[in-house]
Design an enzyme around this catalytic site. Structure first.
Site, PDB file in Angstrom:
ATOM      1  N   ASP A   1       1.021  -1.205   0.039  1.00 13.36           N
ATOM      2  CA  ASP A   1       0.057  -0.116   0.139  1.00 13.36           C
ATOM      3  C   ASP A   1       0.945   1.262  -0.015  1.00 13.36           C
ATOM      4  OD1 ASP A   1      -2.370  -1.326  -0.041  1.00 13.36           O
ATOM      5  OD2 ASP A   1      -2.680  -1.026   2.116  1.00 13.36           O
TER       6      ASP A   1
ATOM      7  N   LYS B   1      -4.172   3.246  -2.691  1.00 14.64           N
ATOM      8  CA  LYS B   1      -5.008   3.672  -1.596  1.00 14.64           C
ATOM      9  C   LYS B   1      -4.389   4.827  -0.820  1.00 14.64           C
ATOM     10  CE  LYS B   1      -7.177  -0.277  -0.086  1.00 14.64           C
ATOM     11  NZ  LYS B   1      -7.298  -0.584   1.382  1.00 14.64           N
TER      12      LYS B   1
ATOM     13  N   MET C   1      -7.277   9.308   9.865  1.00 12.15           N
ATOM     14  CA  MET C   1      -8.054   9.578   8.681  1.00 12.15           C
ATOM     15  C   MET C   1      -8.975  10.916   9.120  1.00 12.15           C
ATOM     16  SD  MET C   1      -9.219   5.885   7.158  1.00 12.15           S
ATOM     17  CE  MET C   1      -9.874   5.431   8.781  1.00 12.15           C
TER      18      MET C   1
END
Ligand code: SAH
Length: 519
Positions: free
Chosen positions: A42, A64, A180
């Site tokens: 990732d 991602k 996030m």
């Protein structure tokens, strides 16, 4: 859990990469990377870990990046994972932080279970833990809090019913860490205040935790969103809310290291860069390796092969680099010989690094000069007396002639056996040029004349003036006087040069340069 339909040994390994510092993967995780046949990784896993993966492994970048178009959808990743394992491969699925903490690791394992495939899962240091440690904020502390919650900040603030129990977490948990959450920071902080958290609660936002480009800002619940916007902090970043954040004033250590945030280019052979990179990293530098030289076998082994036929006729064998040692022994072994073939010869090394390397081959040096240079070695041998002696010098095809010349003058017969050659490599030359053009570089290190020459060659400049413009504002460190001379000959200036010509001494000089009051 074995796959009865597949005779092959296909297996998936879900591995936590940790937060980005390549030293923060687990020992088990690294072992697995070293045996990977396929690696699916990732954006947050950090490319520095790719060096552990075998050269012939298949690398698949799954992408991602929050907010940016995903390179592969989750379904595609799941499908790839299952297909590759079914094909009998050892497939490593490498994910940033811990795969089970906001990492969809569970979903990927469910797919594997459904397909009847075998797997192993390895946890990782989650970014909350890293952000806390590297921002100097202990995530719990007896004086302040005895509970922590990891919360997603990704939830759409317009969603009618939240999955997050704001009324409970706002006051019911001591430290809150939002993953996030940068985009929604306004609504996150507003929700916490609305549900009773003191607006003056300290908050830290940490971007790229554990990486040299880490950035952190501190504020309180009622002003952190504004500070983050003003400072332009972008994802990936974590938000830590709680009284523990106040301890940062005392504990902040990572960002205080002498070379923190300094972007340093290393120009060495890929094989040799590690010591320099490790020392610079430890001092907080942001290092970029640009190999300017690759080590290759010599065009011909003729001289060494001839010497090996009757090696006992040499009184001395001199080793002036670790590359020469490994190439020499590889060739020796390929002839069915081993270190015992050298029993009649005395052995000299040029410095401590070469002497230590020889020890790994079971050989102790008979002579090690006080000064770790070719000149020092020649002088030490002259003092011992080499008149009439036969000396073998396995070394690079092209090298300085000072050692053989001085020994011949002292009456010795010197046989030079090329065992490797340095060839310029231009791997990543576009990246290097772009970094310099964008003024993203603070310092370039040179550890030999040829690294200077090849560096200049890689930049493909028309003349000295263009080189000077490209290097404007960039400091230069040279390991010793000969390297420095080549820097100057190219129209550039040396800012840092150690007194002893070793990598640790060079790093010490770099550190004192940046910590002395003038900078
Ligand atoms: N599984 C990961 C989290 C993935 S979710 C883990 O355990 O850390 C992605 C979010 O993690 C990012 O939006 C950011 O909030 C956080 N994150 C991951 N790496 C980070 C880092 N090095 N610094 C700060 N935040 C990071």
């Amino acid at each position: 859990m074995s796959d009865k339909t597949n005779k092959k040994r296909g297996k998936a390994y879900l591995v936590g990469a940790g937060p980005g510092d390549p030293g923060l993967i687990t020992v088990r995780g690294k072992e697995i990377l070293e045996k990977a046949e396929v690696l699916i990784y990732d954006y947050l896993a950090g490319t520095k870990l790719l060096r552990h993966v075998p050269k012939d492994a298949e690398l698949i970048y799954a992408g991602k990046k929050g907010g940016v178009k995903h390179t592969h959808t989750q379904e595609e990743i799941n499908r790839m994972l299952v297909e590759k394992v079914k094909a009998g491969k050892r497939v490593v699925r490498l994910k940033g932080g811990d795969p089970f903490i906001f990492g969809r690791g569970g979903e990927e394992l469910e797919e594997l279970v459904a397909a009847g495939l075998s797997f192993e899962a390895v946890p990782g240091v989650t970014s909350a833990s890293a952000a806390a440690t590297f921002a100097g904020v202990p995530i719990t502390h007896r004086k302040f809090t005895s509970s922590v919650a990891f919360i997603t900040g990704h939830e759409d603030p317009n969603k009618k019913e939240s999955n997050i129990a704001w009324d409970k977490i706002s006051t019911g948990v001591g430290t809150l860490v939002f993953y996030m959450g940068i985009k929604n920071l306004e609504s996150i902080t507003a929700n916490l205040i609305k549900h009773g958290r003191d607006p003056k609660t300290p908050v830290a936002v940490v971007r790229w935790a554990s990486r040299p480009r880490q950035q952190s800002v501190v504020g309180t619940l009622d002003n952190i969103a504004k500070i983050v916007r003003e400072k332009g902090i972008k994802p990936p970043a974590l938000t830590i809310v709680g009284e523990v954040v106040s301890l940062r004033d005392t504990i902040n250590w990572y960002e205080e290291r002498p070379l923190f945030g300094k972007r340093v280019i290393i120009t060495r052979t890929r094989e040799q860069a590690s010591e320099l990179v490790a020392l610079l990293d430890e001092n907080g530098a942001d290092t970029y390796e640009h190999a300017t030289i690759a080590i290759q076998p010599p065009d011909s082994w003729e001289e060494l092969d001839a010497a090996l036929q009757d090696i006992s006729r040499f009184q001395w064998i001199l080793f002036t680099s670790i590359n020469a040692i490994s190439a020499f022994f590889d060739r020796l072994y390929s002839k069915g010989l081993d270190a015992r073939a050298l029993h009649a010869c005395k052995i000299a090394a040029v410095g401590k690094v070469t002497a230590d390397c020889l020890l790994e081959y079971g050989l102790k040096c008979d002579l090690l000069p006080e000064k770790y240079t070719g000149e020092g070695l020649a002088e030490a041998l002259e003092n011992v007396g080499v008149k009439g002696e036969k000396i073998l010098l396995p070394r690079a095809k092209k090298a300085r002639e000072v050692v053989p010349e001085r020994l011949r003058q002292a009456g010795a017969e010197v046989v030079i056996a090329p065992v490797y050659q340095n060839v310029p490599t231009a791997e990543n030359k576009e990246i290097l040029k772009a970094q310099l053009l964008d003024k993203q570089v603070d310092l370039v290190t040179f550890t030999s004349s040829s690294t200077v020459t090849n560096f200049v060659h890689m930049l493909e400049v028309a003349d000295k003036k263009e080189l000077q413009e490209l290097m404007e504002g960039v400091k230069i460190a040279a390991i010793g006087p000969i390297t420095a001379k080549t820097v100057v000959a190219n129209g550039l200036q040396v800012d840092i040069q150690p007194d002893t010509y070793t990598i640790p001494a060079m790093v010490d000089s770099i550190v004192s340069y940046y910590t002395s009051p003038k900078v």
